[in-house]
Every structure is written in C-alpha cells, then in structure tokens.
Write a protein that holds these residues in place. Structure first.
Motif, PDB file in Angstrom:
ATOM      1  N   GLU A 127      -1.960  10.408   0.711  1.00 34.93           N
ATOM      2  CA  GLU A 127      -3.026   9.790   0.027  1.00 34.93           C
ATOM      3  C   GLU A 127      -3.925   8.924   1.332  1.00 34.93           C
ATOM      4  OE1 GLU A 127      -5.831   6.481  -0.994  1.00 34.93           O
ATOM      5  OE2 GLU A 127      -3.649   6.023  -0.016  1.00 34.93           O
ATOM      6  N   ASP A 128      -3.019   8.419   2.186  1.00 33.00           N
ATOM      7  CA  ASP A 128      -3.396   7.417   3.031  1.00 33.00           C
ATOM      8  C   ASP A 128      -3.754   7.862   4.548  1.00 33.00           C
ATOM      9  OD1 ASP A 128      -4.514   4.880   3.432  1.00 33.00           O
ATOM     10  OD2 ASP A 128      -2.721   3.863   2.716  1.00 33.00           O
TER      11      ASP A 128
ATOM     12  N   TRP B 205      -4.194  -5.808   4.668  1.00 32.61           N
ATOM     13  CA  TRP B 205      -4.253  -4.169   4.359  1.00 32.61           C
ATOM     14  C   TRP B 205      -4.538  -3.494   5.498  1.00 32.61           C
ATOM     15  CZ3 TRP B 205      -9.484  -1.816   4.521  1.00 32.61           C
ATOM     16  CH2 TRP B 205      -9.284  -0.406   3.841  1.00 32.61           C
ATOM     17  N   HIS B 206      -4.006  -2.240   5.797  1.00 30.97           N
ATOM     18  CA  HIS B 206      -4.002  -1.184   6.862  1.00 30.97           C
ATOM     19  C   HIS B 206      -3.714  -2.208   8.118  1.00 30.97           C
ATOM     20  CE1 HIS B 206      -6.306   2.038   4.656  1.00 30.97           C
ATOM     21  NE2 HIS B 206      -5.059   1.822   3.913  1.00 30.97           N
TER      22      HIS B 206
ATOM     23  N   ASP C 226       0.935  -1.206   0.076  1.00 31.89           N
ATOM     24  CA  ASP C 226      -0.016  -0.177  -0.066  1.00 31.89           C
ATOM     25  C   ASP C 226       0.833   1.089  -0.072  1.00 31.89           C
ATOM     26  OD1 ASP C 226      -2.158   1.771   0.291  1.00 31.89           O
ATOM     27  OD2 ASP C 226      -3.000   0.992   2.260  1.00 31.89           O
TER      28      ASP C 226
END
Ligand SMILES: [Zn+2]
Length: 304
Positions: free
Chosen positions: A170-171, A275-276, A138
């Motif tokens: 972005e995140d 993810w995350h 990511d």
C-alpha cells in the motif's frame, strides 16, 4: 477467621482500585473484541522491523504470523502473490464462513495493509528520511484489528461470511513514481468475481488521541456504510469517531470504489505528526483506541 480477613483485605483492595479511575476497566466477555490483544498483534508485527520490500526477514515473519493466527480461526486462507511496478508482493485472503442457512450470499470484507513504508520522508530530521517507517500505526494497527476480529468472529460466528484481506504494497506511493495501493489494485484485478456487499478498510486506528472523521471518498460513494458505522459509534459513545466529513484520502478503498464496490476507509485525519516518520512506534498506540474501533466493527458485522 483467615477467610474473613482475606475477604476484608480483598474488599479494601477493591475499594482502593475503585478510587483510581484508570483501574476501572469494564470486564470483557471472552467473545468480545479486546484492545489489549490487538496491541499484542501490533508488537508482534514489529519484531523484525519495517515490512518494506527490502526487509525480507520482517515480511516473512509477519506473513507467517498472520497465517499462524488465522489458520485455526478461519475456514480458508489464500495467499496470492504478484509482481507489479518492479516489486514482488503477497496478499492474504482469509474467510470466516457465515452461519446463515438461508441463501444469503452477502459478505463483508475487512481490509488492512500489512506492509510499511520504506522511507520516513516526513521525518523532521532530514538525516532520517531515508530510514524506514516502523509503522506501528500506519499498517500495524489495521492488521492487528483484523487479527483480533478473527478471534471474535470464530468465537461467535456471524450470520454472513466475513473476509479478512491483508494487502501488500500500500505504502509505496510517490516513491520512484509508484502509486499507493498496489496490492489492493492487484487483488481486484486477480479476483474480478469477488463482489462483497460492503467493505471496510482499517488503517491508522491506534493513536492515543484517536480522531477518525468520515473520509470523503467513502462518504461520497458509499454513504450508507458510513452512516451505519457512525450511527453505531454514536450509540457506543466511541469518541474517536468524529461526525464530520474529512478530506479525500488515497487508501486501499479507492480501487474498490472505482470498481463499483461499497468499500470505505476508517483512518485517522489529520494524520498524527509522526505520520511517515521514524516516530511511528508502538508507544503512540493505545488499547482503548483499538477497542473503540473493534467494538464498532463487531456491531456492524453482527447487525448487518
Ligand atoms: Zn502510510
């Protein structure tokens, strides 16, 4: 005699290699996209940890690294800093000029976010949810694809200009009520005259079990770009490109689509289970997956 022996040994060695399917790697031309080189670009971004706003050392290291890779390969690199939502950010915009002598004003944008998420809020362990995401996939994977594409494009200049844009922040979505894609939105505000004829955002593309469906915002609002990408993927038997329409995903392409630009998103979905989380590390990545994405993008640019 010695030479003959060496020849026979070499022959046996080649036979032994050939009998192992994992050793059968197609030889890449020097000017071809190389998934292994892209893997190296991921590793280099992770050297100082996550690229979150608080980790100034890691952000500076990655900014320096991107610029150091691109400066011998591109015709210009612009660094654009901004302040938004109480944060300081930097977008980088490199251009590789097209060789076409005609008045072809078309240009393609490739984009990726170079920050990573400060909170692993999807981690299975509640105690780790305030730890940062290292972001090999990511964030890291998209940047790596762009950096390796720069080498390919510089070796064999395209007919039209290609812009490589690296978006910050972005995140930060849903952290302290901030939105996603702060850097991409700032880029559009600061460059209102920038109108690429097509654009492709690359995000989360290194997973060993690569699965990229047609992201739904992209498919709905820029179907011609998506159709061309999946046509190439079919021709190349790029099995990570799944030919069905997936979900709507919020990523750096959305502010561009909202501005009327044909920018699509290549992103794995469903997201990998790490993810995350703190598990988004480089051991989840594969050079073959990066290779598939690089091959499709190379052909898209070469035939645009
Ligand atoms: Zn993310």
């Amino acid at each position: 005699m010695a030479r003959i022996t060496a020849f026979i040994i070499a022959g046996l060695w080649a036979t032994a290699l050939a009998s192992q399917p994992q050793a059968e790697k197609p030889k890449l031309e020097k000017s071809q996209f190389d998934g292994q080189r892209a893997m190296h670009h991921i590793a280099e971004q992770l050297v100082q940890g996550s690229r979150e706003p608080a980790n100034i050392k890691a952000k500076q290291h990655t900014l320096n690294y991107i610029q150091q890779v691109l400066s011998p390969l591109s015709h210009s690199i612009r660094s654009q800093t901004f302040n938004a939502y109480g944060l300081h950010g930097t977008n980088l915009w490199a251009s590789i000029k097209g060789q076409s002598k005609s008045r072809d004003k078309r240009r393609i944008m490739l984009g990726a976010h170079w920050d990573s998420r400060p909170q692993a809020d999807r981690d299975a362990d509640p105690l780790l949810r305030n730890h940062p995401v290292i972001g090999a996939n990511d964030g890291g994977s998209g940047v790596a694809v762009l950096l390796e594409m720069a080498r390919v494009l510089a070796a064999q200049p395209p007919s039209i200009t290609v812009d490589l844009v690296f978006f910050d922040l972005e995140d930060m979505g849903d952290i302290d009520n901030r939105p996603y894609s702060i850097g991409a939105s700032q880029f559009i505000v600061r460059n209102p005259d920038y109108r690429p004829s097509a654009g492709i955002i690359v995000d989360m593309v290194c997973d060993k079990n690569l699965r990229i469906p047609r992201e739904r915002h992209s498919q709905t609002r820029a179907p011609e770009v998506m159709d061309r990408l999946w046509q190439i993927a079919r021709q190349q038997r790029a099995s990570g490109f799944i030919d069905r329409t997936g979900s709507f995903i919020n990523d750096d392409h959305v502010p561009f689509l909202d501005a009327g630009l044909k920018v699509v998103d290549l992103i794995q979905y469903p997201f990998p289970d790490y993810w995350h989380s703190t598990g988004d590390s480089i051991d989840k990545c594969s050079a073959q997956s990066l290779q598939q994405v690089g091959n499709v993008l190379s052909e898209f640019i070469a035939t645009y």
